[in-house]
Scaffold this motif. Sequence first.
Motif, PDB file in Angstrom:
ATOM      1  N   UNK A 108      34.830  32.411  26.967  1.00 51.90           N
ATOM      2  CA  UNK A 108      35.026  31.266  27.869  1.00 51.90           C
ATOM      3  C   UNK A 108      35.709  31.741  29.152  1.00 51.90           C
ATOM      4  N   UNK A 109      36.707  32.627  29.017  1.00 55.31           N
ATOM      5  CA  UNK A 109      37.365  33.173  30.222  1.00 55.31           C
ATOM      6  C   UNK A 109      36.327  33.900  31.087  1.00 55.31           C
ATOM      7  N   UNK A 128      33.131  33.233  31.231  1.00 57.58           N
ATOM      8  CA  UNK A 128      32.298  32.200  31.867  1.00 57.58           C
ATOM      9  C   UNK A 128      32.978  31.670  33.123  1.00 57.58           C
ATOM     10  N   UNK A 129      34.285  31.385  33.015  1.00 57.31           N
ATOM     11  CA  UNK A 129      35.027  30.860  34.170  1.00 57.31           C
ATOM     12  C   UNK A 129      35.041  31.911  35.275  1.00 57.31           C
ATOM     13  N   UNK A 130      35.290  33.161  34.881  1.00 57.92           N
ATOM     14  CA  UNK A 130      35.354  34.241  35.861  1.00 57.92           C
ATOM     15  C   UNK A 130      34.020  34.406  36.597  1.00 57.92           C
ATOM     16  N   UNK A 131      32.920  34.165  35.877  1.00 56.23           N
ATOM     17  CA  UNK A 131      31.582  34.342  36.479  1.00 56.23           C
ATOM     18  C   UNK A 131      31.051  33.022  37.045  1.00 56.23           C
ATOM     19  N   UNK A 132      31.929  32.032  37.197  1.00 53.61           N
ATOM     20  CA  UNK A 132      31.550  30.749  37.817  1.00 53.61           C
ATOM     21  C   UNK A 132      30.396  30.050  37.117  1.00 53.61           C
ATOM     22  N   UNK A 133      30.384  30.105  35.800  1.00 44.98           N
ATOM     23  CA  UNK A 133      29.362  29.366  35.045  1.00 44.98           C
ATOM     24  C   UNK A 133      29.591  27.864  35.253  1.00 44.98           C
ATOM     25  N   UNK A 134      28.522  27.096  35.166  1.00 40.74           N
ATOM     26  CA  UNK A 134      28.576  25.652  35.415  1.00 40.74           C
ATOM     27  C   UNK A 134      29.574  24.958  34.461  1.00 40.74           C
ATOM     28  N   UNK A 135      30.454  24.116  35.043  1.00 38.89           N
ATOM     29  CA  UNK A 135      31.544  23.442  34.312  1.00 38.89           C
ATOM     30  C   UNK A 135      31.105  22.867  32.963  1.00 38.89           C
ATOM     31  N   UNK A 177      30.814  25.393  30.295  1.00 33.93           N
ATOM     32  CA  UNK A 177      32.138  25.838  29.847  1.00 33.93           C
ATOM     33  C   UNK A 177      32.709  24.805  28.869  1.00 33.93           C
TER      34      UNK A 177
END
Lengths: 93, 93, 93, 93
Positions: A25-26, A28-35, A38
């Motif tokens: 999950x971290x 995903x956030x780091x790679x700007x995955x769609x909210x 996440x």
Amino acid sequence: MHGYTDAKDDYLKRLRRIEGQVRGIARMVDEDVYCIDVLTQIAAVTKALQAVSIGLVEDHLGHCVVDAARQSPEEGAAKVREAADAIARLVRS
Amino acid sequence: MHGYTDAKDDYLKRLRRIEGQVRGIARMVDEDVYCIDVLTQIAAVTKALQAVSIGLVEDHLGHCVVDAARQSPEEGAAKVREAADAIARLVRS
Amino acid sequence: MHGYTDAKDDYLKRLRRIEGQVRGIARMVDEDVYCIDVLTQIAAVTKALQAVSIGLVEDHLGHCVVDAARQSPEEGAAKVREAADAIARLVRS
Amino acid sequence: MHGYTDAKDDYLKRLRRIEGQVRGIARMVDEDVYCIDVLTQIAAVTKALQAVSIGLVEDHLGHCVVDAARQSPEEGAAKVREAADAIARLVRS
């Protein structure tokens, strides 16, 4: 020796998988995955943690609480009170 | 005779209060009260219902489960399994 | 560019702390810590994950949903539907 | 005129059914029905209340929040903040 001792390896495996999912999950956030994606993943991890909790509660009731109840009604009552508080925290979390 | 029998009047009083709160929420919707205020009230009722559940679980563990455990390990184990399933439904609800 | 981009570092820090907490729970299980203490710690992690989710939902509503609504009612409605589904998964998890 | 106005009759019908279910739970307690069966029924009512909440949140986002966002970014942001607080109460309840 606790309620979960027999299933310790299984719990450790599940907790390591959950740790990896949180790391994912971290990432995903780091790679700007769609909210929304996440959020879906966080809901999956929360469910996995709850499943671990429910398993631990069942093992605790089946070992620590049952053993205490078989020692004496007083020891049973004390363990029940403690378990009920833990269940309340679980339901509210 | 069940786990909650001693506290039956208290449970009945709380459930009647919850019933009145649900009726109050219907009235709020009927009178077009602002959505957020309706949501706040539903969250309060959900919490009240969970508190009843947690009380029932504690009473159940302290009576039915402890009594079964004192009869025999097998009866204790059967009651624990059943209680754990009920707790799982509660955590997931 | 997503709803959470402005607060990305904060989310990453919180997720890394949660990852460490999950690792700590595995260590507790490995060292046979008392079940109730393990459960208390899992409840804390679940709460921390929910707080991250709620933050992400707010950022998502405040950016993606508001921006879509300002493009057109149709785009707003589509984003609202998607957000509501994510919120439902969150409430049920 | 609120987010849920279009579906008001549906919400009223669901809330009346929930009110009847709560009355049914009180009757179960009064008639000494087995604890586990009472708990199952409370879990069902909690789920029904959550479904109403999720519906209200979606209607609120789709009307009040989207309309405010289309008025101005500031009004949109204020409504988003308020909705996020309500969602947080819902997730924690």
